[in-house]
Structure formats: structure tokens, C-alpha cells
Design a protein around this motif. Sequence first.
Motif, PDB file in Angstrom:
ATOM      1  N   VAL A   1      13.791  -0.587  15.027  1.00 55.22           N
ATOM      2  CA  VAL A   1      13.235  -0.169  13.804  1.00 55.22           C
ATOM      3  C   VAL A   1      13.638   1.051  13.111  1.00 55.22           C
ATOM      4  O   VAL A   1      13.703   1.114  11.664  1.00 55.22           O
ATOM      5  CB  VAL A   1      11.748   0.322  14.200  1.00 55.22           C
ATOM      6  CG1 VAL A   1      10.896   1.103  13.234  1.00 55.22           C
ATOM      7  CG2 VAL A   1      10.776  -0.828  14.927  1.00 55.22           C
ATOM      8  N   ALA A   2      14.251   1.942  13.902  1.00 53.69           N
ATOM      9  CA  ALA A   2      15.059   2.860  13.254  1.00 53.69           C
ATOM     10  C   ALA A   2      16.311   2.558  12.601  1.00 53.69           C
ATOM     11  O   ALA A   2      16.451   2.908  11.427  1.00 53.69           O
ATOM     12  CB  ALA A   2      15.558   4.161  14.193  1.00 53.69           C
ATOM     13  N   ARG A   3      16.788   1.449  13.023  1.00 55.41           N
ATOM     14  CA  ARG A   3      18.023   0.825  12.335  1.00 55.41           C
ATOM     15  C   ARG A   3      17.652   0.200  10.968  1.00 55.41           C
ATOM     16  O   ARG A   3      18.430   0.206   9.985  1.00 55.41           O
ATOM     17  CB  ARG A   3      18.825  -0.067  13.360  1.00 55.41           C
ATOM     18  CG  ARG A   3      19.674   0.672  14.321  1.00 55.41           C
ATOM     19  CD  ARG A   3      20.608  -0.369  14.865  1.00 55.41           C
ATOM     20  NE  ARG A   3      20.065  -1.206  15.688  1.00 55.41           N
ATOM     21  CZ  ARG A   3      19.663  -1.431  17.035  1.00 55.41           C
ATOM     22  NH1 ARG A   3      19.790  -0.110  17.687  1.00 55.41           N
ATOM     23  NH2 ARG A   3      19.145  -2.289  17.381  1.00 55.41           N
ATOM     24  N   LEU A   4      16.759  -0.513  11.080  1.00 59.65           N
ATOM     25  CA  LEU A   4      16.208  -1.098   9.792  1.00 59.65           C
ATOM     26  C   LEU A   4      15.754  -0.278   8.989  1.00 59.65           C
ATOM     27  O   LEU A   4      15.838  -0.433   7.576  1.00 59.65           O
ATOM     28  CB  LEU A   4      14.973  -1.960  10.187  1.00 59.65           C
ATOM     29  CG  LEU A   4      14.210  -2.666   9.094  1.00 59.65           C
ATOM     30  CD1 LEU A   4      15.315  -3.728   8.332  1.00 59.65           C
ATOM     31  CD2 LEU A   4      12.975  -3.666   9.409  1.00 59.65           C
ATOM     32  N   GLN A   5      14.958   0.932   9.170  1.00 61.74           N
ATOM     33  CA  GLN A   5      14.349   1.827   8.245  1.00 61.74           C
ATOM     34  C   GLN A   5      15.647   2.640   7.544  1.00 61.74           C
ATOM     35  O   GLN A   5      16.062   2.759   6.511  1.00 61.74           O
ATOM     36  CB  GLN A   5      13.698   3.111   9.017  1.00 61.74           C
ATOM     37  CG  GLN A   5      12.420   2.742   9.330  1.00 61.74           C
ATOM     38  CD  GLN A   5      11.711   3.715  10.003  1.00 61.74           C
ATOM     39  OE1 GLN A   5      12.192   4.345  11.162  1.00 61.74           O
ATOM     40  NE2 GLN A   5      10.298   3.816   9.890  1.00 61.74           N
ATOM     41  N   SER A   6      17.086   2.825   8.289  1.00 60.09           N
ATOM     42  CA  SER A   6      18.052   3.449   7.647  1.00 60.09           C
ATOM     43  C   SER A   6      18.772   2.517   7.083  1.00 60.09           C
ATOM     44  O   SER A   6      19.296   2.875   5.620  1.00 60.09           O
ATOM     45  CB  SER A   6      18.906   3.954   8.910  1.00 60.09           C
ATOM     46  OG  SER A   6      18.420   4.805   9.821  1.00 60.09           O
ATOM     47  N   ALA A   7      18.703   1.257   7.270  1.00 58.12           N
ATOM     48  CA  ALA A   7      19.454   0.369   6.558  1.00 58.12           C
ATOM     49  C   ALA A   7      18.565   0.092   5.050  1.00 58.12           C
ATOM     50  O   ALA A   7      19.171  -0.061   4.008  1.00 58.12           O
ATOM     51  CB  ALA A   7      19.417  -1.412   7.070  1.00 58.12           C
ATOM     52  N   ILE A   8      17.411   0.005   5.182  1.00 62.47           N
ATOM     53  CA  ILE A   8      16.514   0.106   3.740  1.00 62.47           C
ATOM     54  C   ILE A   8      16.936   1.249   3.183  1.00 62.47           C
ATOM     55  O   ILE A   8      17.207   1.060   1.866  1.00 62.47           O
ATOM     56  CB  ILE A   8      15.046  -0.017   4.144  1.00 62.47           C
ATOM     57  CG1 ILE A   8      14.785  -1.520   4.799  1.00 62.47           C
ATOM     58  CG2 ILE A   8      14.357   0.208   2.772  1.00 62.47           C
ATOM     59  CD1 ILE A   8      13.433  -1.407   5.272  1.00 62.47           C
ATOM     60  N   ALA A   9      16.808   2.455   3.546  1.00 68.99           N
ATOM     61  CA  ALA A   9      17.176   3.751   2.929  1.00 68.99           C
ATOM     62  C   ALA A   9      18.584   3.641   2.235  1.00 68.99           C
ATOM     63  O   ALA A   9      18.741   4.213   1.160  1.00 68.99           O
ATOM     64  CB  ALA A   9      17.106   4.914   3.768  1.00 68.99           C
ATOM     65  N   LYS A  10      19.749   3.358   3.091  1.00 69.06           N
ATOM     66  CA  LYS A  10      21.079   3.190   2.549  1.00 69.06           C
ATOM     67  C   LYS A  10      20.993   2.089   1.522  1.00 69.06           C
ATOM     68  O   LYS A  10      21.573   2.284   0.309  1.00 69.06           O
ATOM     69  CB  LYS A  10      21.931   2.821   3.619  1.00 69.06           C
ATOM     70  CG  LYS A  10      22.295   4.031   4.426  1.00 69.06           C
ATOM     71  CD  LYS A  10      23.269   3.528   5.641  1.00 69.06           C
ATOM     72  CE  LYS A  10      23.483   4.627   6.365  1.00 69.06           C
ATOM     73  NZ  LYS A  10      22.597   5.475   6.849  1.00 69.06           N
ATOM     74  N   ALA A  11      20.397   1.039   1.559  1.00 72.65           N
ATOM     75  CA  ALA A  11      20.524  -0.104   0.418  1.00 72.65           C
ATOM     76  C   ALA A  11      19.582   0.610  -0.827  1.00 72.65           C
ATOM     77  O   ALA A  11      20.254   0.214  -2.092  1.00 72.65           O
ATOM     78  CB  ALA A  11      19.502  -1.394   0.619  1.00 72.65           C
ATOM     79  N   GLN A  12      18.514   1.351  -0.682  1.00 68.49           N
ATOM     80  CA  GLN A  12      17.911   1.842  -1.949  1.00 68.49           C
ATOM     81  C   GLN A  12      18.816   3.062  -2.465  1.00 68.49           C
ATOM     82  O   GLN A  12      19.028   3.246  -3.849  1.00 68.49           O
ATOM     83  CB  GLN A  12      16.730   2.940  -1.532  1.00 68.49           C
ATOM     84  CG  GLN A  12      15.625   1.968  -1.025  1.00 68.49           C
ATOM     85  CD  GLN A  12      14.441   2.940  -0.522  1.00 68.49           C
ATOM     86  OE1 GLN A  12      14.382   3.679   0.212  1.00 68.49           O
ATOM     87  NE2 GLN A  12      13.227   2.833  -1.311  1.00 68.49           N
ATOM     88  N   LEU A  13      19.577   3.820  -1.767  1.00 64.47           N
ATOM     89  CA  LEU A  13      20.521   4.686  -2.107  1.00 64.47           C
ATOM     90  C   LEU A  13      21.572   4.055  -2.893  1.00 64.47           C
ATOM     91  O   LEU A  13      21.875   4.427  -4.166  1.00 64.47           O
ATOM     92  CB  LEU A  13      21.038   5.348  -1.123  1.00 64.47           C
ATOM     93  CG  LEU A  13      22.364   6.394  -1.302  1.00 64.47           C
ATOM     94  CD1 LEU A  13      21.970   7.464  -2.359  1.00 64.47           C
ATOM     95  CD2 LEU A  13      22.858   7.112  -0.063  1.00 64.47           C
ATOM     96  N   VAL A  14      22.216   2.801  -2.284  1.00 61.54           N
ATOM     97  CA  VAL A  14      23.427   2.364  -3.123  1.00 61.54           C
ATOM     98  C   VAL A  14      22.761   1.327  -4.515  1.00 61.54           C
ATOM     99  O   VAL A  14      23.426   1.609  -5.407  1.00 61.54           O
ATOM    100  CB  VAL A  14      23.972   1.172  -2.006  1.00 61.54           C
ATOM    101  CG1 VAL A  14      24.756   0.184  -3.005  1.00 61.54           C
ATOM    102  CG2 VAL A  14      24.537   1.781  -1.026  1.00 61.54           C
ATOM    103  N   VAL A  15      21.717   0.792  -4.244  1.00 63.91           N
ATOM    104  CA  VAL A  15      21.327   0.298  -5.574  1.00 63.91           C
ATOM    105  C   VAL A  15      20.986   1.529  -6.565  1.00 63.91           C
ATOM    106  O   VAL A  15      21.217   1.204  -7.827  1.00 63.91           O
ATOM    107  CB  VAL A  15      19.860  -0.615  -5.323  1.00 63.91           C
ATOM    108  CG1 VAL A  15      18.938  -1.077  -6.493  1.00 63.91           C
ATOM    109  CG2 VAL A  15      20.164  -1.784  -4.259  1.00 63.91           C
ATOM    110  N   SER A  16      20.207   2.532  -6.227  1.00 65.33           N
ATOM    111  CA  SER A  16      19.899   3.453  -7.325  1.00 65.33           C
ATOM    112  C   SER A  16      21.259   4.066  -8.104  1.00 65.33           C
ATOM    113  O   SER A  16      21.329   4.102  -9.059  1.00 65.33           O
ATOM    114  CB  SER A  16      19.031   4.618  -6.641  1.00 65.33           C
ATOM    115  OG  SER A  16      17.939   3.984  -6.265  1.00 65.33           O
ATOM    116  N   VAL A  17      22.387   4.536  -7.084  1.00 63.77           N
ATOM    117  CA  VAL A  17      23.384   5.034  -7.683  1.00 63.77           C
ATOM    118  C   VAL A  17      24.170   3.947  -8.349  1.00 63.77           C
ATOM    119  O   VAL A  17      24.689   4.227  -9.427  1.00 63.77           O
ATOM    120  CB  VAL A  17      24.145   5.292  -6.376  1.00 63.77           C
ATOM    121  CG1 VAL A  17      25.873   5.923  -6.889  1.00 63.77           C
ATOM    122  CG2 VAL A  17      23.528   6.671  -5.618  1.00 63.77           C
ATOM    123  N   SER A  18      24.280   2.609  -8.012  1.00 61.82           N
ATOM    124  CA  SER A  18      25.022   2.026  -8.751  1.00 61.82           C
ATOM    125  C   SER A  18      24.171   1.430  -9.905  1.00 61.82           C
ATOM    126  O   SER A  18      25.037   1.398 -11.153  1.00 61.82           O
ATOM    127  CB  SER A  18      25.096   0.476  -7.957  1.00 61.82           C
ATOM    128  OG  SER A  18      25.746   0.510  -6.736  1.00 61.82           O
TER     129      SER A  18
END
Length: 528
Positions: free
Chosen positions: A494-511
Motif C-alpha cells: 500500500v505504501a509503495r503504491l501511494q509513493s508510486a502514485i505521488a511520484k507519477a503526479q509529480l512527474v506529470v505535473s512538472v512535465s
Amino acid sequence: MSMPGSEYAFDKDLTARLRGLTGPAPRGLQRWSAGKIFCLLVFAQIIFFLLFAVPNRFFEPGVMHITVVLATLGIWRFGWWFTHAVRAEIYRRLRWPGMRAEAEAVWKSGWRPRRLHIQMTTYYEEPAITKRVIGSILGQIRREQIPTTIYVGTGSAYDELIIRSFMETHAQDIPDDLAELVFLRQNQPGKRMAIGMILRSINRNGVDPDDLVIFMDGDALFGNDVLEKTLSMFGADPELQALTTDEEVICYGPKWIGAWLNMRFAQRRLAMQSHALSGKVLTLTGRMSVFRAQHMRSERFIRTIEADHLDHWLWGRFRFLSGDDKSTWYHMLTCGAKMTYVPDATVYTIEVIKENGLERMVQNFRRWSGNMLRNGSRAIALGPRKVNPFIWWCVVDQRIAMWTMMVSPTLAILAALQDPFYLWSCLIWVAFSRLVLCLFLFRYSREVDLSWPFILYLNQVINASVKIFMIFHLSKQKWSNRGNQTAGSAMGWVARLQSAIAKAQLVVSVSTFITVLAMYIGLLPTPI
């Protein structure tokens, strides 16, 4: 400068540094030595030479639209800075003298709080610092003769033995009914739990609503007349519920970190005086703040400190690790409480930097920015009427500024792919603009440091970058000052999934951020 090796050498060096800080702050041209004026003139001459000698790319037809965006953002940000500077001057020159005169009159008439309660937390602090802190408190109690109870939250016998031994040696002339010492050793980790234990102890021992309570850290030294200058404000203004003070920093660490912290405190003085003009502040700093005791009697206030948390759509419910000063501030906002800043009461903060300076800088930004973002969203939700329109917009602006700050360097780098000399023009403008901003900041510092223009820009870029990262990782918390605590680092799928979603949001937003800017300048084609 690194910390001296022995306690004696440390104490001796601390004495010398305090002697240099406790005198009247230089004013106007007194801050400027002949050498610094010469360096400033050379710096300014180089900048003006580059501005006029280097071909200007800002008005080239191919990049004119980029210049328009940069100029618009510059006018907005400089205008906001200038607004704070004007408000700070109004507070310092027009509002504050009358407030101080009223407080002095009340104090001279004999007004004193019935009792003062000091809550202080400490955790394996350097012995020389602890002794200095306790000594500064005892000196103020002797002078003001206000019955005081000192509550010290500790994590072990280490700090207790140092404090008890110092009190037995240096407080023999102070009657027990004038200064009482209470230790509370926490059975759960974290500064928040220690503060909660102290507040519950204050309630058990009996507290009057109009008693005053000081919140302070174990590395904060009282300056001259701190009790008189802060407590008298409550006697002069029955509506005042909380205040915070000026701070100076004594840094043992890399020289540039000391310069950065001095610059941060100069920024703090400017901003605090601007905010105080609205009868509010943006934080009730944990190093030294004073509250009316009626709030300590509130279970909601205590629980806000002990178990403050946020319910987040991705991270669920998570508790705050640090930022107790932001929690107390938020509680006071919900009460519509009047708060202020006392510019002539100084507390000296001692920072010991043993790790890498840049790493510590980023860690501090992660902690400060995380605390601001976690509490800022709640403060914004209260609305401008509850918070105060100007202060509410300051909180909103903090969230906007982290993106607008990154527009300029991103556009400059992207534009350099079309015209390399455009980046050079931007660098010249950055040097010029930050020098102008620092000329404002020098008014709020004890000395002039011409490294500030460069440190200021580094500070702004790193701070904005950390905020952008933290907005997607609000549960991730780290506090190296109290046992290297961390939060939000749980394992499991669960924690790994949450971190993955957060990183995906960060990458998408910055990109997306970079892509939109690239399309705007024509570096990428615009979809039809």
C-alpha cells in the motif's frame, strides 16, 4: 565556523558571540564599512557594465514574448515584495512606537501577570547551550520577580541532570515560590507529545485564564528585557492572545550556512512586521512565543498539538511530526485571535550544523515547507474573513509562488536552446534584481553581507523546488534535530503504491509545466 571541541571553549566562544549581538544594532550607514561600500560599487559597476556592454537579448523579436512573461512575473513578485517592505515600515515607524509606549506605561504602573508558565522541550542538547538557556531564564526571573514555573519536557536523564545541577548551583538566591522547576519525561516519542504532557501538567497544577505561557525551545536564549517587552504587551492590550519575537542566529557550521540563516532571519523581520500590521502573523515561532493561558485550558488546543493530523485523499490520515508552532497558529486562527510580533524583544537561536551544509539546508526546507503546505490548505479553507484578507492572501501566495518562481529559470533555460545568449542576459538580470532586493533586506540585518544576492536566488530556487516535491508528498516528514525522526516511510504494498502514485503526479505535473512553457516559446509545436 565549526563548534569548539570542549564545553569550556564552546562556552567562551558563545560568550564572545553574544557580546557582539546583544548591543544596539547598527543603523543606516553604520552597517557599511569602507570595504563593503567599495565591494558594492565594484559589484554594481560590473552589473551595469554587463547590462550595457553585453548585447541585450530581451528585446529581440524572436524572444520578445518570453521577455513579456518574465517581466510580468517580475513586476508581480517585485510588487509583492515592495508591498511587504512598505507595510513593514508603516508598522515599525507608525504602529509599533505607540504599542511600545502603551506597554511601557502599563509595566511602569506595576502591572504583572499573576503567574508565568514556561514550557520548554530539550533533547540531548549541548550542555553549554542548555546552561546558557537556563541561565538566561533565571536572570529574567531575578529581574522581574514574577512567580514562574519552568516545565521542562525531556527524553532522558541526560538533560535533566545538566539542568538540575545548574539550578542547584546558580539559583540558590531565588526563592522556591518565585522559580519552580518541573521535569516531565515523555513516555512517547516526539516533541508534540512532550508539549502535550507539559500543558496537561500546567492544568493539573492550576492555571488562571490570564496567566501567561511561554513556548520555547531548548536552544533559545532570552535576550535583554525579553519578559518585560513581551509580557507587558498583554497588559496593554486585553484583546491580544499570542505573540512571537525577533530572532538572531548563532551558527556553528559552514560559513555560507551562517550567511543563509542570517538572511532568512532578515527576511523574517521584514515579513513579520508586514503581517503584524494586520493583527495576525504567519507563524507563532516555536523558539519563543507567548500565549494567554486560557488557551492552555482547552482540550482542543492540547490535542491539536499532540495529535494534529491531515486527512488526505492519497495518504489517508497521517499525524504531523514537527510544526507544532504551525498547529498553535492554526488553532489561534480558528479562534479569530489577535496576534502580533515584538521586534525589540530578541531571542538568540543556536544552530549546530554537523552534517553537510547543503543537505541540512534541503532538510530544513522540507520541514518548513511541509509544515507550511500541510497547514496552509486548512488556513485557506477558513476564508479571508476569518483569517484576515491580507494574511489569507499571503498563505495563498505561498502556494502560487512555488510555481511562478520556477517559471523564470525554466523559461531562461528553454530560451537558451534557441538563443544561448538569452540565458546570459537572464543571469545578469538575476544578479541585478537580487542585489536590489538585498538592499531592502540589509535594513533588517545587523551587518551587510554581499554574498546574500547569490544566496537569495539559491534559496528561492531550492525552496520552490522542495515545495513542489512536498505538495505531492505531504506525509513524508523528517526531523534530524530530535533523534532523526521520520514519518511517512512505511513499507508494504500500500505504501509503495501511494509513493508510486505521488511520484507519477509529480512527474506529470512538472512535465506538463515544462511542456506548456516549451510550447509557449515555440520550442515544441502547439497541438491543433
